[in-house]
Design an enzyme around this catalytic site. Structure first.
Site, mmCIF file in Angstrom:
data_model
loop_
_atom_site.group_PDB
_atom_site.id
_atom_site.type_symbol
_atom_site.label_atom_id
_atom_site.label_comp_id
_atom_site.label_asym_id
_atom_site.label_seq_id
_atom_site.Cartn_x
_atom_site.Cartn_y
_atom_site.Cartn_z
ATOM 1 N N GLU A 33 10.921 1.461 9.784
ATOM 2 C CA GLU A 33 11.839 2.599 9.573
ATOM 3 C C GLU A 33 11.016 3.847 9.841
ATOM 4 O O GLU A 33 10.109 4.182 9.067
ATOM 5 C CB GLU A 33 12.402 2.558 8.152
ATOM 6 C CG GLU A 33 13.301 1.328 7.956
ATOM 7 C CD GLU A 33 13.885 1.170 6.560
ATOM 8 O OE1 GLU A 33 14.644 0.211 6.369
ATOM 9 O OE2 GLU A 33 13.582 1.977 5.672
ATOM 10 N N LYS B 232 0.858 -1.191 0.000
ATOM 11 C CA LYS B 232 0.000 0.000 0.000
ATOM 12 C C LYS B 232 0.891 1.235 0.000
ATOM 13 O O LYS B 232 1.572 1.522 0.980
ATOM 14 C CB LYS B 232 -0.911 0.040 1.224
ATOM 15 C CG LYS B 232 -2.039 1.066 1.017
ATOM 16 C CD LYS B 232 -2.689 1.520 2.305
ATOM 17 C CE LYS B 232 -1.960 2.627 3.010
ATOM 18 N NZ LYS B 232 -1.825 3.884 2.258
ATOM 19 N N CYS C 222 13.663 11.375 5.824
ATOM 20 C CA CYS C 222 13.769 11.036 7.251
ATOM 21 C C CYS C 222 15.173 11.295 7.783
ATOM 22 O O CYS C 222 15.357 11.473 8.975
ATOM 23 C CB CYS C 222 13.401 9.576 7.443
ATOM 24 S SG CYS C 222 14.482 8.476 6.506
ATOM 25 N N GLU D 109 9.948 16.188 15.413
ATOM 26 C CA GLU D 109 10.229 16.106 13.979
ATOM 27 C C GLU D 109 9.251 17.017 13.225
ATOM 28 O O GLU D 109 8.039 16.929 13.403
ATOM 29 C CB GLU D 109 10.050 14.667 13.484
ATOM 30 C CG GLU D 109 10.391 14.517 12.003
ATOM 31 C CD GLU D 109 10.034 13.135 11.436
ATOM 32 O OE1 GLU D 109 8.906 12.676 11.651
ATOM 33 O OE2 GLU D 109 10.898 12.552 10.755
HETATM 34 P P1 NAD Z 1 2.744 8.150 7.719
HETATM 35 O O1 NAD Z 1 3.130 7.332 8.901
HETATM 36 O O2 NAD Z 1 1.694 9.171 7.886
HETATM 37 O O3 NAD Z 1 2.219 7.215 6.529
HETATM 38 C C1 NAD Z 1 3.012 6.172 6.006
HETATM 39 C C2 NAD Z 1 2.089 5.101 5.446
HETATM 40 O O4 NAD Z 1 1.352 4.517 6.508
HETATM 41 C C3 NAD Z 1 1.050 5.621 4.442
HETATM 42 O O5 NAD Z 1 0.919 4.670 3.408
HETATM 43 C C4 NAD Z 1 -0.212 5.696 5.275
HETATM 44 O O6 NAD Z 1 -1.391 5.573 4.534
HETATM 45 C C5 NAD Z 1 -0.028 4.494 6.185
HETATM 46 N N1 NAD Z 1 -0.771 4.541 7.440
HETATM 47 C C6 NAD Z 1 -1.074 5.633 8.178
HETATM 48 N N2 NAD Z 1 -1.762 5.257 9.286
HETATM 49 C C7 NAD Z 1 -1.883 3.907 9.241
HETATM 50 C C8 NAD Z 1 -2.481 2.936 10.085
HETATM 51 N N3 NAD Z 1 -3.081 3.282 11.220
HETATM 52 N N4 NAD Z 1 -2.417 1.638 9.721
HETATM 53 C C9 NAD Z 1 -1.779 1.264 8.583
HETATM 54 N N5 NAD Z 1 -1.200 2.143 7.731
HETATM 55 C C10 NAD Z 1 -1.245 3.443 8.060
HETATM 56 O O7 NAD Z 1 4.100 8.754 7.168
HETATM 57 P P2 NAD Z 1 4.280 9.801 5.984
HETATM 58 O O8 NAD Z 1 3.683 11.089 6.457
HETATM 59 O O9 NAD Z 1 3.808 9.177 4.728
HETATM 60 O O10 NAD Z 1 5.880 9.940 5.893
HETATM 61 C C11 NAD Z 1 6.617 10.835 6.664
HETATM 62 C C12 NAD Z 1 7.170 10.171 7.911
HETATM 63 O O11 NAD Z 1 7.874 8.990 7.552
HETATM 64 C C13 NAD Z 1 8.171 11.007 8.669
HETATM 65 O O12 NAD Z 1 7.962 10.832 10.041
HETATM 66 C C14 NAD Z 1 9.511 10.418 8.269
HETATM 67 O O13 NAD Z 1 10.559 10.641 9.176
HETATM 68 C C15 NAD Z 1 9.165 8.981 8.164
HETATM 69 N N6 NAD Z 1 10.089 8.272 7.281
HETATM 70 C C16 NAD Z 1 11.038 7.455 7.832
HETATM 71 C C17 NAD Z 1 11.962 6.793 7.011
HETATM 72 C C18 NAD Z 1 13.045 5.891 7.567
HETATM 73 O O14 NAD Z 1 13.713 5.223 6.776
HETATM 74 N N7 NAD Z 1 13.278 5.861 8.872
HETATM 75 C C19 NAD Z 1 11.886 6.976 5.638
HETATM 76 C C20 NAD Z 1 10.907 7.837 5.120
HETATM 77 C C21 NAD Z 1 10.012 8.468 5.954
HETATM 78 O O1 6OD Z 2 18.129 5.180 0.901
HETATM 79 C C1 6OD Z 2 17.418 4.346 1.457
HETATM 80 O O2 6OD Z 2 17.556 3.127 1.259
HETATM 81 C C2 6OD Z 2 16.380 4.767 2.406
HETATM 82 N N1 6OD Z 2 15.692 3.769 3.004
HETATM 83 C C3 6OD Z 2 16.151 6.087 2.613
HETATM 84 C C4 6OD Z 2 15.190 6.593 3.509
HETATM 85 C C5 6OD Z 2 14.954 7.914 3.509
HETATM 86 C C6 6OD Z 2 13.962 8.471 4.339
HETATM 87 O O3 6OD Z 2 13.195 9.351 3.995
#
Ligand code: NAD
Ligand code: 6OD
Length: 486
Positions: A254, A178, A288, A390
């Site tokens: 992640e 998804k 992130c 964040e």
């Molecule tokens: P989000 O958590 O709002 O959504 C991510 C996904 O989860 C979406 O597909 C969303 O529809 C789904 N989702 C939301 N609530 C859900 C639930 N209750 N059950 C199942 N699925 C659900 O995140 P975002 O706003 O899309 O992305 C930004 C965030 O992601 C930031 O906090 C960022 O730091 C983090 N992020 C982390 C990494 C990493 O590698 N650590 C990478 C990218 C983004």
């Molecule tokens: O480069 C990658 O493999 C990775 N997982 C990056 C994540 C970035 C977060 O927004």
């Protein structure tokens, strides 16, 4: 004009739903297309299709055959490179430069790296002594987990979806994925590529929808999902953990970050300014790994702040399709409201704005888009919310330190622990400080330099587990041990 509709991909077929939602272009707020929203029944169909496919040709394919199919998927992404770039730019507003040099090439590279890696992966083998002196042979056989739910965020849509998908497929699993509701387009193109590449029906299923009370929740609470791999906010990670608890399944998370950069007095000044600007503003700060806290040795503070301000103000904020654009809009109006609420909070908490703090004005349709100015602030205490939480936008707080110990303590003073950047020309200091960082990934004199074989993940609230290289294959395949008495 008839709006196109993005469909789910279930059991090898593209299918619509009665309910749909709009996909909005953040550049100007205009509707791009409509997207089918999966209901519980469709999520169930996708999960059961994946379960059935485990028993089909995919389940009996050799590793080499599987790997060859994954290379065909990579070929398909490369063949439709421009379509992927355009889709990613439309959904997110990210720049052409970023989409074509990072997002889409990595989409293909993720498939190639894990296809190659799985072909050469070994397994453990032990010779065990036994009382009769004849011994026994123990060896482990990696087996796919089964049906893996892949939940992806919007910031690097294809990159992060395929980062989980590719190793999960390489290990022999079947998938229900998804993508974020904000970024359905590149995932739908990927489903077309999978179809054209000949991935057997049911092996890869794609469902569109939201999180809570929608496709995301239906998927993560489904009894027949065998594992969940998720990238997104830490808060969503908690919700998914709760949903998954009833049926007890492996999780790989992640999550968010509040990453620090430390600039020591012996840093290569120009490189540190350039690298920190990149780590703060890449993808509008919506990575992130982006730096939101910058700690600069007090002897450099004034000069560093002035140089970073200059970089921020020199960035070209503009049409994503222009080749020289550095930064596009944020992903959505909802996210812009969040980021702007932090700009306002920063002022209330007593910050000094070095630059930015508002929204840019264009005098054209972009004024209806989700834009913000790149922003640098100083003067907040370490317990200010803008230093603790964040924000996920193009903003960083800059403050000073006087000693190495103090820098380490400041950087580690966070509930998150995803990444850190250290800038110093003293190699011993680089190693010493890196070892002390409470973070999963530490870059010294660079930022976001990737080798896909290395462990990737966070500590504290930033995640559970590690992916990358063998770590991914270890998560997506569990070894069975076979003991042969000799
Ligand atoms: P989000 O958590 O709002 O959504 C991510 C996904 O989860 C979406 O597909 C969303 O529809 C789904 N989702 C939301 N609530 C859900 C639930 N209750 N059950 C199942 N699925 C659900 O995140 P975002 O706003 O899309 O992305 C930004 C965030 O992601 C930031 O906090 C960022 O730091 C983090 N992020 C982390 C990494 C990493 O590698 N650590 C990478 C990218 C983004
Ligand atoms: O480069 C990658 O493999 C990775 N997982 C990056 C994540 C970035 C977060 O927004």
């Amino acid at each position: 004009m008839t709006l196109s509709i993005l469909h789910h991909y279930i059991a090898g077929e593209f299918v619509d739903s009665t309910k749909r939602f709009d996909n909005i272009n953040p550049v100007n707020g205009q509707r791009i297309c409509q997207v089918a929203e999966a209901d519980k029944k469709q999520v169930n169909q996708a999960v059961m299709a994946a379960k059935d496919a485990l028993r089909g040709p995919w389940g009996s394919m050799s590793v080499h055959q599987r790997a060859a199919l994954l290379h065909k998927v990579a070929d398909g992404i490369e063949a439709r490179f421009d379509e992927f770039v355009a889709a990613e730019m439309r959904d997110t507003g990210k720049s052409l430069q970023q989409a074509s040099s990072i997002d889409i090439p990595r989409g293909a590279a993720n498939f190639r790296v894990f296809a190659d890696m799985v072909k050469t992966a070994g397994s453990e083998c032990f010779h065990t002594d036994t009382p009769d002196g004849k011994g026994a042979l123990n060896y482990s056989l990696p087996k796919p987990l089964g049906v893996v739910a892949v939940i992806a965020p919007w910031n690097l849509p294809l990159l992060l979806l395929t980062w989980k998908l590719a190793p999960a497929l390489a290990a022999g699993n079947c998938i229900v994925a998804k993508p974020s509701e904000e970024t359905p387009s590149s995932a739908t193109l990927l489903a077309e590529v999978m179809h054209e590449a000949g991935i057997p029906p049911g092996v890869f299923n794609l469902i569109h929808g939201f999180g809570p009370n929608s496709a995301g929740e239906y998927l993560t609470s489904h009894a027949h999902i065998d594992a969940i791999t998720f990238t997104g906010e830490s808060r969503t990670g908690s919700a998914i953990m709760r949903a998954a608890a009833e049926h007890v399944k492996p999780l790989s998370f992640e999550l968010g970050g509040k990453n620090a950069a430390i600039i020591f007095e012996d840093a290569d000044f120009e490189a540190a300014v350039e690298g920190t600007a990149r780590s703060v503003f890449t993808n509008g700060g919506q990575v992130c790994l982006c730096t939101e806290r910058v700690y600069v040795h007090s002897s450099l503070l004034e000069r560093f702040v002035a140089a970073l301000k200059q970089k921020a103000e020199a960035m070209k904020i503009g049409w994503p399709t222009d080749a020289d654009t550095d930064m596009g809009p944020l992903i959505s109006f909802e996210h812009r409201n969040k980021v702007l609420s932090y700009y306002k909070l920063a002022a209330e908490e007593g910050a000094t704005f070095v630059t930015g703090g508002s929204v840019p004005e264009f005098g054209d349709e972009r004024d209806q888009g989700a834009w913000v100015q790149p922003t640098l602030i100083t003067g907040l205490s370490e317990d200010a919310r803008c230093v603790k939480e964040e924000i996920f936008g193009p903003i960083a707080h800059i403050s000073s330190f006087d000693s190495e110990e103090q820098a380490v303590a400041l950087a580690n003073n966070s509930k998150y622990g995803l990444a850190a950047a250290i800038w110093t020309q003293d190699i011993s200091r680089g190693h010493r400080v890196a070892r002390q960082m409470e973070a999963g990934m530490i870059w010294v004199n660079t930022w976001y330099l990737r080798d896909l074989r290395t462990p990737f993940g966070g500590v504290k609230m930033s995640g559970i587990g590690r992916e990358g290289g063998q770590h991914s294959l270890n998560f997506y395949a569990e070894p069975s041990n076979i003991c042969i008495k000799l």
